[in-house]
Design a protein around this motif. Sequence first.
Motif, short mmCIF file in Angstrom:
data_model
loop_
_atom_site.label_atom_id
_atom_site.label_comp_id
_atom_site.label_asym_id
_atom_site.label_seq_id
_atom_site.Cartn_x
_atom_site.Cartn_y
_atom_site.Cartn_z
N LYS A 52 11.57 -9.53 29.09
CA LYS A 52 13.01 -9.77 29.24
C LYS A 52 13.82 -8.59 28.68
O LYS A 52 14.84 -8.21 29.25
CB LYS A 52 13.41 -11.08 28.59
CG LYS A 52 12.87 -12.27 29.35
CD LYS A 52 13.16 -13.59 28.68
CE LYS A 52 12.56 -14.71 29.51
NZ LYS A 52 12.58 -16.00 28.84
N VAL A 53 13.35 -8.01 27.58
CA VAL A 53 14.02 -6.84 27.00
C VAL A 53 13.87 -5.64 27.93
O VAL A 53 14.82 -4.89 28.16
CB VAL A 53 13.46 -6.54 25.59
CG1 VAL A 53 13.96 -5.19 25.08
CG2 VAL A 53 13.83 -7.65 24.62
N LEU A 54 12.67 -5.47 28.48
CA LEU A 54 12.42 -4.33 29.38
C LEU A 54 13.20 -4.43 30.69
O LEU A 54 13.60 -3.40 31.24
CB LEU A 54 10.92 -4.24 29.71
CG LEU A 54 10.00 -3.81 28.58
CD1 LEU A 54 8.55 -3.97 29.01
CD2 LEU A 54 10.28 -2.38 28.15
N GLU A 55 13.40 -5.63 31.19
CA GLU A 55 14.03 -5.80 32.50
C GLU A 55 15.53 -5.55 32.49
O GLU A 55 16.12 -5.31 33.54
CB GLU A 55 13.74 -7.21 33.05
CG GLU A 55 12.30 -7.35 33.51
CD GLU A 55 11.97 -8.73 34.04
OE1 GLU A 55 11.06 -8.81 34.88
OE2 GLU A 55 12.59 -9.72 33.62
N LEU A 56 16.15 -5.60 31.32
CA LEU A 56 17.59 -5.37 31.26
C LEU A 56 17.90 -3.89 31.46
O LEU A 56 17.25 -3.03 30.89
CB LEU A 56 18.15 -5.87 29.93
CG LEU A 56 18.11 -7.39 29.80
CD1 LEU A 56 18.33 -7.81 28.36
CD2 LEU A 56 19.15 -8.03 30.70
N LYS A 57 18.88 -3.62 32.29
CA LYS A 57 19.24 -2.22 32.61
C LYS A 57 19.88 -1.54 31.41
O LYS A 57 19.46 -0.48 31.00
CB LYS A 57 20.20 -2.17 33.81
CG LYS A 57 19.62 -2.75 35.08
CD LYS A 57 18.48 -1.92 35.60
CE LYS A 57 17.96 -2.50 36.89
NZ LYS A 57 16.52 -2.48 37.00
N GLY A 58 20.90 -2.14 30.87
CA GLY A 58 21.63 -1.53 29.75
C GLY A 58 21.11 -2.02 28.42
O GLY A 58 20.57 -3.12 28.31
N THR A 59 21.32 -1.19 27.39
CA THR A 59 20.90 -1.58 26.04
C THR A 59 22.11 -1.83 25.14
O THR A 59 21.94 -2.02 23.93
CB THR A 59 20.01 -0.48 25.42
OG1 THR A 59 20.75 0.73 25.36
CG2 THR A 59 18.73 -0.29 26.21
N ASP A 60 23.30 -1.84 25.73
CA ASP A 60 24.52 -2.01 24.94
C ASP A 60 25.29 -3.24 25.39
O ASP A 60 26.51 -3.27 25.36
CB ASP A 60 25.40 -0.76 25.03
CG ASP A 60 25.80 -0.44 26.46
OD1 ASP A 60 25.26 -1.07 27.40
OD2 ASP A 60 26.67 0.44 26.64
#
Length: 187
Positions: free
Chosen positions: A93-101
Motif C-alpha cells: 500500500k505504501v509502494l502503490e501510492l504515487k506521492g509521498t507528501d
Amino acid sequence: MSTSIDLGRPLSGDVIDLILEDHRRFESLMRQLRDSSSDRDAVRQALAALHVAHAEAEEKHVYPKLRRKDAITEHEAEHGEEEHAEGHEAMLKVLELKGTDTQAFDDAVEDLATALNHHLTEEELTILNPARDEVGEQVRAELGKAFATERNRLLDEDCGSIDNVRRIVQAAEEEGLLDEDDEGSDD
C-alpha cells in the motif's frame, strides 16, 4: 529498482544478532519514512527490499530449523509467516501510492508501522528468546550464514520491487495468510 540506502551485507554471524540488526534497520527506516524532509521514495524502496529479503530468508531457513530444534512451535512459525504477509500487504500500500507528501501516504505509513512494530516485538519475544535458550551457538552460526546468504541474494535480485511485492501479497492471499475474517482473532 535497487536502493542507494545501505541495508548492510552481513556474510555470517549469530542468526539472532543478524535478525536483531535488521530489526533496528527497520526501525531506523520507519523513522526516515515518517520524516517529511527525507527522500521518502528512496526510503520506501529500501524498506520494501529489506522487508522482503529478511522475511523470505527467515521463512526459508530460520523458522524451519527452529521448528526442527523444538525452539518454536508450528503455530509460532505460522504466526510469524502471517505477520510477514501482513507487513508485505501494508508495504504494498505504501509502494502503490504515487506521492509521498499526502495524507494517504502518511496513513499507509502509520498502518505499516503498526504491523511492523507488532511483528518485531512479538518475534523478539516468542521466537528469538527461545532460540537463544534452545539452540546452540554452532547451529545459530550456521543459520546466520544461511540467513545472510539468502537475504543478500534476494536484495541483489531487487526483491522489493512493486511487482514482486504484489506477487508475494497475491500468493499470501491465495495461501490464506491474509484472511480478513481472522484479523485480530489470534490475540
